[in-house]
Scaffold this motif. Structure first.
Motif, mmCIF file in Angstrom:
data_model
loop_
_atom_site.group_PDB
_atom_site.id
_atom_site.type_symbol
_atom_site.label_atom_id
_atom_site.label_comp_id
_atom_site.label_asym_id
_atom_site.label_seq_id
_atom_site.Cartn_x
_atom_site.Cartn_y
_atom_site.Cartn_z
ATOM 1 N N GLY A 287 0.846 -1.190 0.000
ATOM 2 C CA GLY A 287 0.000 0.000 0.000
ATOM 3 C C GLY A 287 0.878 1.235 0.000
ATOM 4 O O GLY A 287 2.089 1.163 -0.240
ATOM 5 N N THR B 121 -3.826 1.029 6.765
ATOM 6 C CA THR B 121 -4.371 0.330 5.590
ATOM 7 C C THR B 121 -5.074 -0.948 6.019
ATOM 8 O O THR B 121 -6.159 -1.272 5.509
ATOM 9 C CB THR B 121 -3.243 0.034 4.576
ATOM 10 O OG1 THR B 121 -2.574 1.253 4.247
ATOM 11 C CG2 THR B 121 -3.812 -0.584 3.301
ATOM 12 N N ASP C 107 -6.960 3.305 4.274
ATOM 13 C CA ASP C 107 -6.238 3.642 3.057
ATOM 14 C C ASP C 107 -6.371 2.503 2.053
ATOM 15 O O ASP C 107 -6.780 1.389 2.397
ATOM 16 C CB ASP C 107 -4.756 3.923 3.362
ATOM 17 C CG ASP C 107 -4.149 4.955 2.424
ATOM 18 O OD1 ASP C 107 -4.751 5.222 1.364
ATOM 19 O OD2 ASP C 107 -3.081 5.502 2.751
ATOM 20 N N GLU C 108 -5.983 2.786 0.832
ATOM 21 C CA GLU C 108 -6.193 1.846 -0.278
ATOM 22 C C GLU C 108 -5.160 0.723 -0.276
ATOM 23 O O GLU C 108 -3.965 0.951 -0.072
ATOM 24 C CB GLU C 108 -6.114 2.622 -1.604
ATOM 25 C CG GLU C 108 -6.326 1.779 -2.837
ATOM 26 C CD GLU C 108 -6.105 2.560 -4.120
ATOM 27 O OE1 GLU C 108 -6.145 1.942 -5.197
ATOM 28 O OE2 GLU C 108 -5.871 3.781 -4.030
ATOM 29 N N HIS D 22 -3.019 -1.913 -2.353
ATOM 30 C CA HIS D 22 -2.525 -2.075 -3.717
ATOM 31 C C HIS D 22 -2.440 -3.550 -4.100
ATOM 32 O O HIS D 22 -2.897 -3.941 -5.173
ATOM 33 C CB HIS D 22 -1.145 -1.417 -3.867
ATOM 34 C CG HIS D 22 -1.172 0.072 -3.693
ATOM 35 N ND1 HIS D 22 -0.031 0.843 -3.680
ATOM 36 C CD2 HIS D 22 -2.206 0.939 -3.522
ATOM 37 C CE1 HIS D 22 -0.365 2.121 -3.507
ATOM 38 N NE2 HIS D 22 -1.679 2.197 -3.393
ATOM 39 N N GLY E 136 -9.183 -4.802 2.437
ATOM 40 C CA GLY E 136 -9.883 -3.680 1.849
ATOM 41 C C GLY E 136 -11.239 -3.357 2.453
ATOM 42 O O GLY E 136 -11.959 -2.493 1.954
#
Length: 500
Positions: A266, A298, A303-304, A306, A319
């Protein structure tokens, strides 16, 4: 003036209602002295500093600055006398740039001031963009700005309140070099810290405050680390009472992990893999900026993601939103409790129950159930408060941190992430938080503890991993968890290895 005396606080008293915070404080500071002030929650350190700075007015006593006596001080008078307080919690104007925040209130040619500031930054070897807006800064960067606000002023008395709590090792060392320079120039420094190693490195004098009085004062060389630790522990407690047995008795071949992170990537971290087992404290060490908080946020849905996966037991929680993650059994105590950990204008009861609304009522709060939670955590966590309707802002930093941990535990998590759990709290409260963490572990809770305090990681962790430039690079178990190993790995002095 011949004696070199800069500051003399004489018989200072201060009460807030029936709470007698300062009970006849006598404190002096001479040119070139660095006086470290250490004390527990409610000792009166911050109140005394605010009286010296003119933020509070003493009920009784006088403050002598060089040859001039004052019954009370105002902030304008303090600044005119060359007194400046660098606060523990950054107080910047978020919509202003770094440069504007630092130069605010200073008279003189702006170009000359800017050049002077650049010289200080170069001398410190700190990296900070003067044109950035304050609301884009991390906690560590905000702390750098607050320190620079103090250093650019022509101070005679510099008060530093926990200045290194968010600084990297190199930034701390640079600050210490500059303090030595100020000392040589005759500046007097009052240095409030809970990091005892710093006391012996930088202080000429040590002052211990307890319950509104100065209980111990002397030259640094008169004390040992053990003497200070013992003096800061609650009455009757021993130093050994909070030490951690370093034997590792979790059989990872027969036990399934509570929490598993696989090749997680992330913002600020890459390809991170680790797991945490029931009743295990996994310490995550590293310097500020290594990516530890970004990893935790995250995981917590802030937060996103990856790449990679995160599992809580057998559930894939990759997620998911923060609310979903809490509901499924993971909670997080953030590094910045003032920004993310508390509802500042709400009462203590509401703060504790905020993560457990399913048990106290989603739409209409059952105050009786909330009172049960409050009573339980007040007793279990030794939270020093009179009533659950008290505003959380009325509590000391250590007691606020206990409330934040209580709020997270009230949601009945399977895994708890603690991000810098004792940042900015005193040694007495730190002992309480350590006891709480050990009790949670003994109940079988899995804990991921993020800390840049290597002593803390050594003391509490069953297993420890280190993060360097966004990657995990080492793992230590049992007696291998020591400050030398952790410090070396945190600065990348190991070969990178996959951590399982």
């Amino acid at each position: 003036m011949g004696s070199g005396l800069l500051l003399n606080c004489k018989d200072i008293y201060k009460s807030f209602g029936d709470n007698h915070v300062l009970k006849g404080i006598n404190l002096s500071l001479s040119r070139g002295e660095v006086s470290a002030i250490i004390g527990g929650n409610g000792a009166g350190k911050s109140t005394l500093m605010k009286i010296i700075m003119g933020i509070y007015k003493a009920d009784r006593g006088e403050i002598v600055v060089e040859n001039t006596s004052y019954k009370y001080m105002t902030p304008t008078m303090a600044l005119a006398n060359g007194i400046y307080l660098v606060p523990q919690e950054p107080m910047l104007f978020k919509n202003m740039t770094v440069l504007e925040n630092i130069l605010l209130g200073l008279s003189g040619n702006k170009n000359e001031l800017r050049n002077k500031l650049k010289g200080i930054i170069e001398e410190l070897k700190w990296e900070i963009n003067l044109e950035r807006k304050a609301d884009t800064l991390t906690i560590a960067e905000q702390q750098l700005v607050e320190i620079l606000k103090g250093l650019i002023r022509d101070v005679k008395i510099l008060i530093l309140d926990e200045p290194t709590s968010s600084l990297t090792f190199n930034e701390t060392e640079s600050l210490f070099v500059l303090i030595e320079k100020l000392k040589a120039e005759g500046v007097g420094v009052i240095y409030i810290t809970h990091r005892l190693t710093e006391v012996f490195e930088i202080a000429t004098d040590i002052i211990i405050m307890r319950d509104g009085i100065i209980s111990l004062v002397g030259k640094t060389h008169e004390f040992t680390n053990e003497m200070l630790i013992q003096a800061l522990l609650p009455d009757g407690a021993s130093v050994d009472a909070v030490r951690h047995n370093k034997s590792y008795d979790i059989d990872r071949t027969c036990t399934e992990p509570v929490f598993k992170v696989e090749h997680f990537t992330g913002n600020g971290f890459k390809n991170v893999s680790f797991d945490v087992y029931p009743g295990e404290i996994l310490g995550l060490a590293g310097v500020v900026g290594a990516g530890r908080t970004e990893l935790a946020e995250t995981i917590f849905g802030k937060d996103e993601v990856h790449e990679g996966r995160v599992f809580l037991g057998t559930m894939d929680i990759t997620g998911k939103s923060t609310n979903e993650v809490i509901h499924l059994g993971l909670n997080y105590v953030p590094e910045d409790r003032f920004k993310n950990g508390i509802f500042k204008i709400s009462d203590i009861g509401m703060n504790i129950s905020a993560s457990a609304l399913q048990s106290v009522g989603k739409y209409f709060v059952d105050r009786n159930r909330e009172k049960e939670l409050y009573d339980y955590f007040k007793r279990s966590f030794n939270i020093k408060t009179m009533d659950m309707s008290d505003e959380i802002g009325s509590l000391s930093g250590g007691n606020q941190q206990k409330v934040v941990i209580a709020k997270s535990i009230a949601s009945m998590p399977k895994l708890l992430i603690l991000d810098e759990p004792t940042r900015g709290i005193d040694a007495g409260a730190r002992g309480d938080v350590y006891r709480i963490i050990q009790e949670l572990k003994s109940r079988g809770l899995a804990i991921l503890m993020i800390s840049s305090d290597m002593e803390e990681v050594v003391q509490l962790s069953d297993r420890a991993v280190t993060m360097y430039h966004g990657k995990l690079n080492a793992e230590f178990i049992g007696d291998d968890i020591n400050q030398e190993n952790l410090m070396s790995a945190s600065f990348g002095v190991v070969k990178e290895a996959s951590v399982s």
